[in-house]
Design a protein around this motif. Sequence first.
Motif, PDB file in Angstrom:
ATOM      1  N   ILE A   1     -28.523   3.038 -42.462  1.00 45.22           N
ATOM      2  CA  ILE A   1     -27.943   3.986 -43.410  1.00 45.22           C
ATOM      3  C   ILE A   1     -26.439   4.108 -43.183  1.00 45.22           C
ATOM      4  O   ILE A   1     -25.657   4.134 -44.143  1.00 45.22           O
ATOM      5  CB  ILE A   1     -28.656   5.339 -43.323  1.00 45.22           C
TER       6      ILE A   1
ATOM      7  N   LEU B   1     -24.795   1.063 -44.693  1.00 45.75           N
ATOM      8  CA  LEU B   1     -24.802   1.124 -46.159  1.00 45.75           C
ATOM      9  C   LEU B   1     -23.808   2.151 -46.685  1.00 45.75           C
ATOM     10  O   LEU B   1     -23.153   1.926 -47.703  1.00 45.75           O
ATOM     11  CB  LEU B   1     -26.210   1.422 -46.667  1.00 45.75           C
ATOM     12  N   GLU B   2     -23.680   3.282 -45.982  1.00 48.09           N
ATOM     13  CA  GLU B   2     -22.711   4.290 -46.401  1.00 48.09           C
ATOM     14  C   GLU B   2     -21.281   3.798 -46.202  1.00 48.09           C
ATOM     15  O   GLU B   2     -20.411   4.035 -47.049  1.00 48.09           O
ATOM     16  CB  GLU B   2     -22.934   5.598 -45.640  1.00 48.09           C
TER      17      GLU B   2
ATOM     18  N   ASP C   1     -20.175   1.646 -48.919  1.00 43.08           N
ATOM     19  CA  ASP C   1     -20.293   2.332 -50.212  1.00 43.08           C
ATOM     20  C   ASP C   1     -21.475   1.875 -51.050  1.00 43.08           C
ATOM     21  O   ASP C   1     -21.491   2.043 -52.271  1.00 43.08           O
ATOM     22  CB  ASP C   1     -18.993   2.206 -51.021  1.00 43.08           C
ATOM     23  N   ALA C   2     -22.478   1.303 -50.420  1.00 43.75           N
ATOM     24  CA  ALA C   2     -23.700   0.927 -51.129  1.00 43.75           C
ATOM     25  C   ALA C   2     -24.650   2.117 -51.252  1.00 43.75           C
ATOM     26  O   ALA C   2     -25.568   2.107 -52.067  1.00 43.75           O
ATOM     27  CB  ALA C   2     -24.404  -0.211 -50.403  1.00 43.75           C
ATOM     28  N   LEU C   3     -24.399   3.144 -50.452  1.00 41.91           N
ATOM     29  CA  LEU C   3     -25.251   4.334 -50.422  1.00 41.91           C
ATOM     30  C   LEU C   3     -24.335   5.535 -50.267  1.00 41.91           C
ATOM     31  O   LEU C   3     -23.386   5.510 -49.474  1.00 41.91           O
ATOM     32  CB  LEU C   3     -26.189   4.224 -49.221  1.00 41.91           C
ATOM     33  N   GLN C   4     -24.575   6.571 -51.040  1.00 39.59           N
ATOM     34  CA  GLN C   4     -23.784   7.796 -50.933  1.00 39.59           C
ATOM     35  C   GLN C   4     -24.324   8.651 -49.781  1.00 39.59           C
ATOM     36  O   GLN C   4     -25.532   8.653 -49.538  1.00 39.59           O
ATOM     37  CB  GLN C   4     -23.866   8.594 -52.241  1.00 39.59           C
TER      38      GLN C   4
ATOM     39  N   GLN D   1     -27.839  10.467 -49.784  1.00 38.96           N
ATOM     40  CA  GLN D   1     -28.696   9.887 -50.816  1.00 38.96           C
ATOM     41  C   GLN D   1     -30.057   9.464 -50.261  1.00 38.96           C
ATOM     42  O   GLN D   1     -31.089   9.712 -50.885  1.00 38.96           O
ATOM     43  CB  GLN D   1     -27.991   8.682 -51.448  1.00 38.96           C
ATOM     44  N   PHE D   2     -30.070   8.826 -49.097  1.00 38.79           N
ATOM     45  CA  PHE D   2     -31.332   8.346 -48.536  1.00 38.79           C
ATOM     46  C   PHE D   2     -32.278   9.494 -48.174  1.00 38.79           C
ATOM     47  O   PHE D   2     -33.437   9.485 -48.608  1.00 38.79           O
ATOM     48  CB  PHE D   2     -31.081   7.447 -47.324  1.00 38.79           C
TER      49      PHE D   2
ATOM     50  N   ALA E   1     -33.669  11.053 -51.372  1.00 35.68           N
ATOM     51  CA  ALA E   1     -34.656  10.195 -52.041  1.00 35.68           C
ATOM     52  C   ALA E   1     -35.961  10.153 -51.251  1.00 35.68           C
ATOM     53  O   ALA E   1     -37.049  10.169 -51.833  1.00 35.68           O
ATOM     54  CB  ALA E   1     -34.099   8.789 -52.205  1.00 35.68           C
TER      55      ALA E   1
ATOM     56  N   ARG F   1     -36.455  11.303 -42.040  1.00 35.63           N
ATOM     57  CA  ARG F   1     -35.620  12.104 -42.941  1.00 35.63           C
ATOM     58  C   ARG F   1     -34.797  13.118 -42.153  1.00 35.63           C
ATOM     59  O   ARG F   1     -33.594  13.273 -42.400  1.00 35.63           O
ATOM     60  CB  ARG F   1     -36.493  12.830 -43.963  1.00 35.63           C
TER      61      ARG F   1
ATOM     62  N   THR G   1     -31.866  11.541 -40.413  1.00 35.02           N
ATOM     63  CA  THR G   1     -30.824  10.954 -41.251  1.00 35.02           C
ATOM     64  C   THR G   1     -30.086  11.986 -42.102  1.00 35.02           C
ATOM     65  O   THR G   1     -29.173  11.619 -42.846  1.00 35.02           O
ATOM     66  CB  THR G   1     -31.410   9.860 -42.169  1.00 35.02           C
TER      67      THR G   1
END
Length: 77
Positions: free
Chosen positions: A28, A31-32, A35-38, A41-42, A45, A72, A75
């Motif tokens: 995560i 990805l953050e 910038d593939a994930l805000q 966001q994970f 979701a 969760r 993260t």
Amino acid sequence: MPKGKLTAEGEVIAAYGAAMVAAFQVLINCLEESDALQPGQFPDALGVYMEMVKSRKGGVNDMTLAVLHDIRAATLD
């Protein structure tokens, strides 16, 4: 509540869970940073997914939901 000593099997399960959570945190973060994930966001979701499967009969067992909850929680910002 005092924690008892884990069995050998319990130690393996705990180590596996901790490693899985750590791997998700690293993924995560990567990805953050790209910038593939805000941020946030994970876990958001994953929370939606958990609520969705809880409402279905026979969707996911309690152990799976417990692991997803731990991921969760770990993260969240």
